[in-house]
Scaffold this motif. Structure first.
Motif, mmCIF file in Angstrom:
data_model
loop_
_atom_site.group_PDB
_atom_site.id
_atom_site.type_symbol
_atom_site.label_atom_id
_atom_site.label_comp_id
_atom_site.label_asym_id
_atom_site.label_seq_id
_atom_site.Cartn_x
_atom_site.Cartn_y
_atom_site.Cartn_z
ATOM 1 N N VAL A 117 0.842 -1.201 0.000
ATOM 2 C CA VAL A 117 0.000 0.000 0.000
ATOM 3 C C VAL A 117 0.878 1.253 0.000
ATOM 4 C CG1 VAL A 117 -1.666 1.349 1.348
ATOM 5 C CG2 VAL A 117 -1.952 -1.125 1.115
ATOM 6 N N PHE A 118 1.940 1.207 0.788
ATOM 7 C CA PHE A 118 2.876 2.331 0.825
ATOM 8 C C PHE A 118 3.492 2.556 -0.554
ATOM 9 C CE2 PHE A 118 7.337 3.776 1.834
ATOM 10 C CZ PHE A 118 6.982 5.089 2.150
ATOM 11 N N GLY A 119 3.889 1.488 -1.222
ATOM 12 C CA GLY A 119 4.446 1.616 -2.562
ATOM 13 C C GLY A 119 3.447 2.203 -3.548
ATOM 14 N N ALA A 120 2.195 1.761 -3.465
ATOM 15 C CA ALA A 120 1.160 2.266 -4.374
ATOM 16 C C ALA A 120 0.929 3.757 -4.172
ATOM 17 C CB ALA A 120 -0.130 1.485 -4.168
ATOM 18 N N SER A 121 1.141 4.256 -2.953
ATOM 19 C CA SER A 121 0.937 5.682 -2.684
ATOM 20 C C SER A 121 1.920 6.544 -3.483
ATOM 21 C CB SER A 121 1.068 5.969 -1.188
ATOM 22 O OG SER A 121 2.415 5.904 -0.753
ATOM 23 N N PHE A 122 3.073 5.991 -3.850
ATOM 24 C CA PHE A 122 4.027 6.736 -4.674
ATOM 25 C C PHE A 122 3.491 6.908 -6.096
ATOM 26 C CE2 PHE A 122 6.589 6.043 -1.092
ATOM 27 C CZ PHE A 122 7.729 6.831 -1.184
ATOM 28 N N TRP A 123 2.761 5.923 -6.581
ATOM 29 C CA TRP A 123 2.144 6.064 -7.900
ATOM 30 C C TRP A 123 1.032 7.104 -7.868
ATOM 31 C CZ3 TRP A 123 1.791 0.117 -9.235
ATOM 32 C CH2 TRP A 123 3.075 -0.318 -9.573
ATOM 33 N N VAL A 124 0.305 7.161 -6.753
ATOM 34 C CA VAL A 124 -0.715 8.205 -6.602
ATOM 35 C C VAL A 124 -0.048 9.580 -6.623
ATOM 36 C CG1 VAL A 124 -2.451 9.187 -5.047
ATOM 37 C CG2 VAL A 124 -2.288 6.699 -5.324
ATOM 38 N N ALA A 125 1.089 9.694 -5.925
ATOM 39 C CA ALA A 125 1.818 10.964 -5.898
ATOM 40 C C ALA A 125 2.298 11.362 -7.280
ATOM 41 C CB ALA A 125 3.006 10.852 -4.945
ATOM 42 N N ALA A 126 2.672 10.375 -8.096
ATOM 43 C CA ALA A 126 3.124 10.662 -9.458
ATOM 44 C C ALA A 126 1.960 11.127 -10.343
ATOM 45 C CB ALA A 126 3.776 9.425 -10.066
ATOM 46 N N ALA A 127 0.798 10.525 -10.163
ATOM 47 C CA ALA A 127 -0.356 10.845 -11.001
ATOM 48 C C ALA A 127 -1.030 12.148 -10.591
ATOM 49 C CB ALA A 127 -1.370 9.700 -10.936
ATOM 50 N N PHE A 128 -0.940 12.490 -9.301
ATOM 51 C CA PHE A 128 -1.588 13.694 -8.790
ATOM 52 C C PHE A 128 -0.538 14.561 -8.081
ATOM 53 C CE2 PHE A 128 -4.722 10.323 -8.991
ATOM 54 C CZ PHE A 128 -5.801 10.942 -9.620
ATOM 55 N N PRO A 129 0.101 15.471 -8.806
ATOM 56 C CA PRO A 129 1.195 16.258 -8.228
ATOM 57 C C PRO A 129 0.741 17.198 -7.119
ATOM 58 C CG PRO A 129 0.610 17.077 -10.407
ATOM 59 C CD PRO A 129 -0.140 15.802 -10.218
ATOM 60 N N ALA A 130 1.710 17.583 -6.298
ATOM 61 C CA ALA A 130 1.456 18.518 -5.213
ATOM 62 C C ALA A 130 1.201 19.906 -5.786
ATOM 63 C CB ALA A 130 2.656 18.547 -4.269
ATOM 64 N N ASP A 131 0.679 20.791 -4.958
ATOM 65 C CA ASP A 131 0.419 22.166 -5.375
ATOM 66 C C ASP A 131 1.674 23.020 -5.240
ATOM 67 O OD1 ASP A 131 -2.399 22.020 -6.012
ATOM 68 O OD2 ASP A 131 -2.751 21.774 -3.862
ATOM 69 N N ALA A 132 1.755 24.036 -6.098
ATOM 70 C CA ALA A 132 2.840 25.005 -5.993
ATOM 71 C C ALA A 132 2.625 25.870 -4.753
ATOM 72 C CB ALA A 132 2.880 25.872 -7.249
ATOM 73 N N GLY A 133 3.699 26.450 -4.272
ATOM 74 C CA GLY A 133 3.597 27.315 -3.107
ATOM 75 C C GLY A 133 4.937 27.538 -2.463
ATOM 76 N N ALA A 134 4.990 28.462 -1.526
ATOM 77 C CA ALA A 134 6.238 28.794 -0.826
ATOM 78 C C ALA A 134 7.345 29.160 -1.811
ATOM 79 C CB ALA A 134 6.678 27.642 0.071
ATOM 80 N N GLY A 135 6.951 29.842 -2.898
ATOM 81 C CA GLY A 135 7.925 30.342 -3.854
ATOM 82 C C GLY A 135 8.470 29.327 -4.839
ATOM 83 N N PHE A 136 7.921 28.119 -4.857
ATOM 84 C CA PHE A 136 8.405 27.114 -5.809
ATOM 85 C C PHE A 136 7.240 26.484 -6.553
ATOM 86 C CE2 PHE A 136 9.902 23.019 -7.296
ATOM 87 C CZ PHE A 136 11.146 23.351 -7.822
ATOM 88 N N PRO A 137 7.405 26.331 -7.903
ATOM 89 C CA PRO A 137 8.544 26.740 -8.740
ATOM 90 C C PRO A 137 8.728 28.261 -8.731
ATOM 91 C CG PRO A 137 7.070 25.236 -9.905
ATOM 92 C CD PRO A 137 6.353 25.667 -8.687
ATOM 93 N N VAL A 138 9.849 28.693 -9.286
ATOM 94 C CA VAL A 138 10.161 30.118 -9.293
ATOM 95 C C VAL A 138 8.992 30.898 -9.883
ATOM 96 C CG1 VAL A 138 11.690 31.880 -10.223
ATOM 97 C CG2 VAL A 138 12.628 29.695 -9.465
ATOM 98 N N GLY A 139 8.544 31.899 -9.146
ATOM 99 C CA GLY A 139 7.407 32.702 -9.579
ATOM 100 C C GLY A 139 6.101 32.300 -8.934
ATOM 101 N N ALA A 140 6.078 31.155 -8.248
ATOM 102 C CA ALA A 140 4.859 30.705 -7.576
ATOM 103 C C ALA A 140 4.594 31.587 -6.354
ATOM 104 C CB ALA A 140 4.984 29.248 -7.148
#
Length: 218
Positions: free
Chosen positions: A106-129
């Motif tokens: 299950v832990f391994g599968a969560s990495f595939w979820v992370a790949a398919a659904f990226p995190a949000d931009a914020g705290a200045g990254f990427p540059v200009g965010a």
């Protein structure tokens, strides 16, 4: 005389022992964490605007070079699931042989979820965010997948403490019950310090590799 006239039989190489195959599969789970963390550290130092005290490694999947981190998520997930399969074979019929590997999977599968659904931009990254992070749908799925994955990992450590103890590795068994507390503490402190979250998550990955190596090596 009959033996002398009998045609020699071809020598067929012996098939690899099932336990050796299981250990090779488990080895994938051993290297998954160090490879993922090494890739994250290298990218974090190389990419403009990224700050480990302000940004999570997941955010490296954003921007032009984000494909590198996405690929890292996919590879780590595949290695962890392969490691879980090997761990299941190693522990088959013994304590923790069912739920421990399943939770690691299950832990391994969560990495595939992370790949398919990226995190949000914020705290200045990427540059200009912007500094503030606005939660999106894919960002929410990313966070939920990570939460489920790491809760499964912490539960796996508790379950795997049983086969560790059964093999006489009592110190390892105690540590396997303590490490989840440290991992969850890092997650709890993430609201105040992103670095605490990164350290907690990294500790979980490294301990999983160590436990897998210990169990598969015996």
């Amino acid at each position: 005389m009959t033996d002398m006239l009998t045609a020699p039989r071809p020598v067929v190489p012996a098939a690899p022992a099932p336990r050796s195959a299981a250990r090779r599969a488990a080895a994938a789970g051993v290297v998954a964490g160090p490879l993922f963390l090494a890739a994250g550290l290298a990218q974090g130092w190389a990419r403009d605007g990224f700050d480990f005290t302000r940004n999570a490694i997941s955010q490296l999947a954003l921007g032009e070079a984000g494909w590198v981190q996405t690929a890292s998520f996919v590879l780590a997930g595949a290695l962890l699931i392969a490691g879980a399969t090997g761990l299941r074979r190693v522990l088959r019929g013994g304590a923790g042989g069912t739920w421990g590997p399943a939770l690691v999977g299950v832990f391994g599968a969560s990495f595939w979820v992370a790949a398919a659904f990226p995190a949000d931009a914020g705290a200045g990254f990427p540059v200009g965010a912007p500094e503030a992070t606005v939660m999106s749908g894919h960002g929410a799925v990313h966070m939920f997948g990570g939460m489920v994955g790491y809760l499964a990992l912490c539960a796996a450590f508790v379950v795997l403490a049983r086969p560790l103890a059964a093999r006489g590795l009592r110190g390892w068994a105690v540590a396997s019950r303590v490490v989840p507390v440290a991992v969850l503490a890092g997650f709890t402190a993430s609201a105040a310090s992103v670095l605490a979250f990164t350290v907690g998550a990294g500790l979980g990955l490294l301990w999983l590799g160590a436990v897998t190596a210990r169990l598969a090596g015996r």
